[in-house]
Motif scaffolding. Structure first.
Motif, short mmCIF file in Angstrom:
data_model
loop_
_atom_site.label_atom_id
_atom_site.label_comp_id
_atom_site.label_asym_id
_atom_site.label_seq_id
_atom_site.Cartn_x
_atom_site.Cartn_y
_atom_site.Cartn_z
N VAL A 1 44.81 28.26 38.22
CA VAL A 1 43.90 29.31 37.76
C VAL A 1 44.26 29.57 36.31
O VAL A 1 45.41 29.85 35.99
N GLU A 2 43.26 29.43 35.44
CA GLU A 2 43.47 29.63 34.00
C GLU A 2 42.54 30.71 33.49
O GLU A 2 41.45 30.92 34.04
N VAL A 3 42.96 31.36 32.43
CA VAL A 3 42.13 32.36 31.78
C VAL A 3 41.95 31.95 30.32
O VAL A 3 42.89 31.50 29.68
N GLN A 4 40.74 32.08 29.83
CA GLN A 4 40.45 31.86 28.40
C GLN A 4 40.31 33.24 27.80
O GLN A 4 39.42 34.01 28.18
N LYS A 5 41.22 33.57 26.87
CA LYS A 5 41.17 34.88 26.23
C LYS A 5 40.67 34.72 24.80
O LYS A 5 41.04 33.78 24.12
N GLU A 6 39.83 35.64 24.40
CA GLU A 6 39.22 35.59 23.08
C GLU A 6 39.46 36.90 22.36
O GLU A 6 39.69 37.93 22.97
N VAL B 1 32.88 38.19 41.56
CA VAL B 1 32.77 36.88 42.20
C VAL B 1 34.08 36.64 42.93
O VAL B 1 35.16 36.94 42.41
N LEU B 2 33.99 36.11 44.16
CA LEU B 2 35.16 35.78 44.96
C LEU B 2 35.19 34.28 45.19
O LEU B 2 34.23 33.71 45.72
N ILE B 3 36.26 33.65 44.74
CA ILE B 3 36.48 32.22 44.96
C ILE B 3 37.62 32.12 45.97
O ILE B 3 38.70 32.68 45.72
N GLN B 4 37.38 31.48 47.10
CA GLN B 4 38.46 31.34 48.07
C GLN B 4 38.46 29.92 48.63
O GLN B 4 37.43 29.31 48.81
N SER B 5 39.68 29.43 48.85
CA SER B 5 39.83 28.07 49.35
C SER B 5 40.48 28.10 50.72
O SER B 5 41.08 29.10 51.12
N ASP B 6 40.39 26.98 51.41
CA ASP B 6 40.99 26.89 52.74
C ASP B 6 42.51 26.97 52.68
O ASP B 6 43.16 27.22 53.68
N LEU B 7 43.11 26.80 51.50
CA LEU B 7 44.56 26.93 51.37
C LEU B 7 44.98 28.38 51.16
O LEU B 7 46.10 28.68 50.83
N LYS B 8 44.03 29.30 51.35
CA LYS B 8 44.26 30.75 51.30
C LYS B 8 44.41 31.30 49.89
O LYS B 8 44.88 32.41 49.71
N LEU B 9 44.02 30.53 48.87
CA LEU B 9 43.96 31.05 47.51
C LEU B 9 42.69 31.89 47.39
O LEU B 9 41.62 31.45 47.81
N LYS B 10 42.82 33.08 46.81
CA LYS B 10 41.67 33.95 46.57
C LYS B 10 41.71 34.43 45.14
O LYS B 10 42.75 34.90 44.67
N VAL B 11 40.59 34.31 44.44
CA VAL B 11 40.48 34.79 43.07
C VAL B 11 39.24 35.68 43.00
O VAL B 11 38.15 35.26 43.36
N LEU B 12 39.43 36.91 42.55
CA LEU B 12 38.35 37.88 42.40
C LEU B 12 38.24 38.23 40.92
O LEU B 12 39.23 38.61 40.30
N TYR B 13 37.05 38.08 40.35
CA TYR B 13 36.83 38.38 38.93
C TYR B 13 35.53 39.16 38.79
O TYR B 13 34.51 38.78 39.37
N ASP B 14 35.54 40.22 38.00
CA ASP B 14 34.38 41.11 37.88
C ASP B 14 33.43 40.76 36.73
O ASP B 14 32.62 41.58 36.34
N TRP B 15 33.53 39.54 36.21
CA TRP B 15 32.71 39.08 35.08
C TRP B 15 32.93 39.94 33.84
O TRP B 15 32.11 39.99 32.95
N ASP B 16 34.07 40.61 33.77
CA ASP B 16 34.33 41.47 32.63
C ASP B 16 35.82 41.44 32.27
O ASP B 16 36.25 40.59 31.51
N ASP B 17 36.61 42.37 32.83
CA ASP B 17 38.00 42.49 32.36
C ASP B 17 39.03 42.64 33.47
O ASP B 17 40.14 43.10 33.21
N HIS B 18 38.69 42.27 34.70
CA HIS B 18 39.65 42.46 35.80
C HIS B 18 39.68 41.22 36.70
O HIS B 18 38.63 40.77 37.18
N VAL C 1 42.80 43.33 19.71
CA VAL C 1 42.79 43.24 21.16
C VAL C 1 42.02 41.99 21.61
O VAL C 1 41.00 41.63 21.03
N SER C 2 42.51 41.34 22.68
CA SER C 2 41.82 40.19 23.24
C SER C 2 41.10 40.59 24.52
O SER C 2 41.38 41.63 25.11
N PHE C 3 40.16 39.76 24.96
CA PHE C 3 39.44 40.01 26.20
C PHE C 3 39.29 38.70 26.96
O PHE C 3 39.49 37.62 26.41
N ILE C 4 38.93 38.81 28.23
CA ILE C 4 38.75 37.63 29.07
C ILE C 4 37.40 37.01 28.75
O ILE C 4 36.37 37.67 28.89
N GLY C 5 37.40 35.75 28.33
CA GLY C 5 36.16 35.04 28.07
C GLY C 5 35.68 34.29 29.29
O GLY C 5 34.48 34.22 29.56
N SER C 6 36.63 33.74 30.06
CA SER C 6 36.29 33.02 31.29
C SER C 6 37.54 32.81 32.13
O SER C 6 38.66 32.92 31.64
#
Length: 161
Positions: A61-66, A125-142, A73-78
């Motif tokens: 899981v990677e974050v692109q900060k801009e 958005v919730l991304i979840q895999s069968d290996l029990k990884l869960k990533v939740l992102y609010d399309w903004d800053d969390h 101050v930086s913010f989450i780009g993707s």
């Protein structure tokens, strides 16, 4: 809980997760509970398996900060999640959409024969895999990342131990 067979009998087993989060593009809490601030403007690994091991799932899981204009101050780009040779990128403010292997797609999406699911949960958005990884992102800053607790000592990155 999850159900499994133990000594020939069905049994419910309590699942435990380790959680990491990133908010406002600079406040972090790692899987082992450490909080810190980090304002870099680049691509950063939030979590991945430290040492390749065929017994462990391969993911990152990677974050692109801009950088904000006229600000330090930086913010989450993707956010980019890689699992099972599939790359899912969620771009800030592209609500209801993700990029799967660089192709824009509307939600919900089921990939790798259902092993990777991407759908909207509330305003996130919730991304979840069968290996029990869960990533939740609010399309903004969390961002919130959950992994099975037994992986928490085996991961590297800004969320790692």
């Amino acid at each position: 809980e999850r159900c499994e067979v133990v000594d020939g009998q069905p049994e419910c087993v309590q699942e435990s997760f380790s959680t990491c989060w990133l908010t406002s593009g600079l406040h972090y809490r790692s899987f082992d509970g450490k909080t810190f601030d980090f304002m870099g403007t680049c691509a950063y690994t939030l979590t991945t398996i430290c040492d390749p091991d065929p017994a462990l799932p391969a993911f990152s899981v990677e974050v692109q900060k801009e950088k904000k204009e006229n600000s330090k101050v930086s913010f989450i780009g993707s956010i980019t999640i890689r699992v099972d040779n599939v790359t899912v990128t969620v771009v800030r403010a592209e609500n209801g959409m993700v990029r799967v292997n660089n192709h824009r797609s509307r939600l919900p999406i089921f990939l790798s024969r259902g092993k990777l699911q991407v759908h909207q949960k509330g305003k996130s958005v919730l991304i979840q895999s069968d290996l029990k990884l869960k990533v939740l992102y609010d399309w903004d800053d969390h961002v919130v990342i959950k992994i099975p607790a037994d992986l928490s000592g085996k991961v590297c990155g800004l969320c790692g131990n």
